[in-house]
Design a protein around this motif. Structure first.
Motif, PDB file in Angstrom:
ATOM      1  N   GLY A   1       0.850  -1.204  -0.161  1.00 22.38           N
ATOM      2  CA  GLY A   1      -0.029   0.279   0.373  1.00 22.38           C
ATOM      3  C   GLY A   1       1.225   1.690  -0.275  1.00 22.38           C
ATOM      4  N   ASP A   2       2.283   1.541   0.565  1.00 18.58           N
ATOM      5  CA  ASP A   2       3.094   2.642   0.282  1.00 18.58           C
ATOM      6  C   ASP A   2       3.163   2.669  -1.199  1.00 18.58           C
ATOM      7  OD1 ASP A   2       3.329   2.327   3.199  1.00 18.58           O
ATOM      8  OD2 ASP A   2       5.144   1.250   2.037  1.00 18.58           O
ATOM      9  N   ILE A   3       2.778   4.298  -1.549  1.00 20.02           N
ATOM     10  CA  ILE A   3       3.456   5.390  -2.635  1.00 20.02           C
ATOM     11  C   ILE A   3       4.996   4.838  -3.062  1.00 20.02           C
ATOM     12  CG2 ILE A   3       3.632   7.295  -3.567  1.00 20.02           C
ATOM     13  CD1 ILE A   3       0.867   7.316  -2.551  1.00 20.02           C
ATOM     14  N   ILE A   4       5.307   4.148  -3.633  1.00 16.92           N
ATOM     15  CA  ILE A   4       6.777   4.237  -4.205  1.00 16.92           C
ATOM     16  C   ILE A   4       7.219   5.245  -4.639  1.00 16.92           C
ATOM     17  CG2 ILE A   4       9.015   2.679  -5.326  1.00 16.92           C
ATOM     18  CD1 ILE A   4       6.889   0.420  -3.872  1.00 16.92           C
ATOM     19  N   ILE A   5       6.312   5.269  -5.751  1.00 13.00           N
ATOM     20  CA  ILE A   5       6.858   6.946  -6.699  1.00 13.00           C
ATOM     21  C   ILE A   5       5.031   7.200  -6.758  1.00 13.00           C
ATOM     22  CG2 ILE A   5       6.835   7.582  -9.011  1.00 13.00           C
ATOM     23  CD1 ILE A   5       9.153   5.000  -9.188  1.00 13.00           C
ATOM     24  N   ASP A   6       5.355   8.748  -6.747  1.00 13.64           N
ATOM     25  CA  ASP A   6       4.165   9.383  -6.880  1.00 13.64           C
ATOM     26  C   ASP A   6       4.328  10.798  -7.963  1.00 13.64           C
ATOM     27  OD1 ASP A   6       2.449  11.737  -6.694  1.00 13.64           O
ATOM     28  OD2 ASP A   6       2.519  11.783  -4.168  1.00 13.64           O
ATOM     29  N   GLU A   7       3.550  10.595  -8.851  1.00 14.00           N
ATOM     30  CA  GLU A   7       3.904  10.931 -10.506  1.00 14.00           C
ATOM     31  C   GLU A   7       3.547  12.601 -10.326  1.00 14.00           C
ATOM     32  OE1 GLU A   7      -0.821   9.729 -12.854  1.00 14.00           O
ATOM     33  OE2 GLU A   7      -0.924   9.059 -11.697  1.00 14.00           O
TER      34      GLU A   7
END
Lengths: 118, 118
Positions: free
Chosen positions: A19-25
């Protein structure tokens, strides 16, 4: 040589929980990742377009052309990724042709899958 | 260094007339081209998806992944192209990192344009 073997002992590998965001657009793209363990989903405007796993790369597009991120990457399971910043990326392109070819193949594979949906 | 300057004096450059098929999507992909002069249309299943001109590359996808052609390329005007076969492609990836980066940028550019149409 494959990418997973090359990076698996990276000292700066990062761990993420499901669920963690690794890359945020919405963030600048100054790093790509090699997936070492686990799976992550690639999302374009909230639509899942791909799932990646060990040996795959994510986040390479913004690193290559210096434009903003094209997608958000979210951990599908717990995962471990090796970061490759611009300096290391350019070093690898210069010193390890297999890395360049791998990146090209990943991009071509994505294009073919998109072509087939035209 | 740019690709056009690098290839402009290629001894094996090929000339095509307007309407000539440069790449046929039904043929095996053992060569890519650097456009030196003129323009060519990239067609996927009879739909024009792009037009390329001097300094652009075409036909690199099949060379990279060894799978069949993904598109047909037709000369839009008279044009002149430098062929790059697999041996030369691999040599350039190994010896000229700017070439690898250029190919990656071309692929990323195409992906971004396709992403925007999702």
């Amino acid at each position: 040589v494959n990418l997973l073997a090359f990076f698996k002992n990276a000292q700066d590998a990062e761990n993420y929980n499901s669920g963690d965001i690794i890359i945020d657009e919405n963030n600048p793209g100054d790093v790509m990742y090699v997936v070492l363990e686990g799976e992550a989903d690639i999302m374009v405007r909230e639509k899942k377009i791909d799932t990646v796993g060990p040996g795959d790369i994510v986040g390479e597009m913004a690193l290559i052309d210096g434009i903003t991120r094209s997608a958000t990457v979210v951990a599908k399971t717990a995962c471990r990724l090796a970061p490759v910043n611009e300096k290391r990326f350019l070093f690898m392109v210069q010193e390890t042709p297999f890395f360049s070819l791998h990146v090209m193949r990943v991009l071509v594979d994505r294009l073919r899958r998109m072509d087939s949906s035209i």
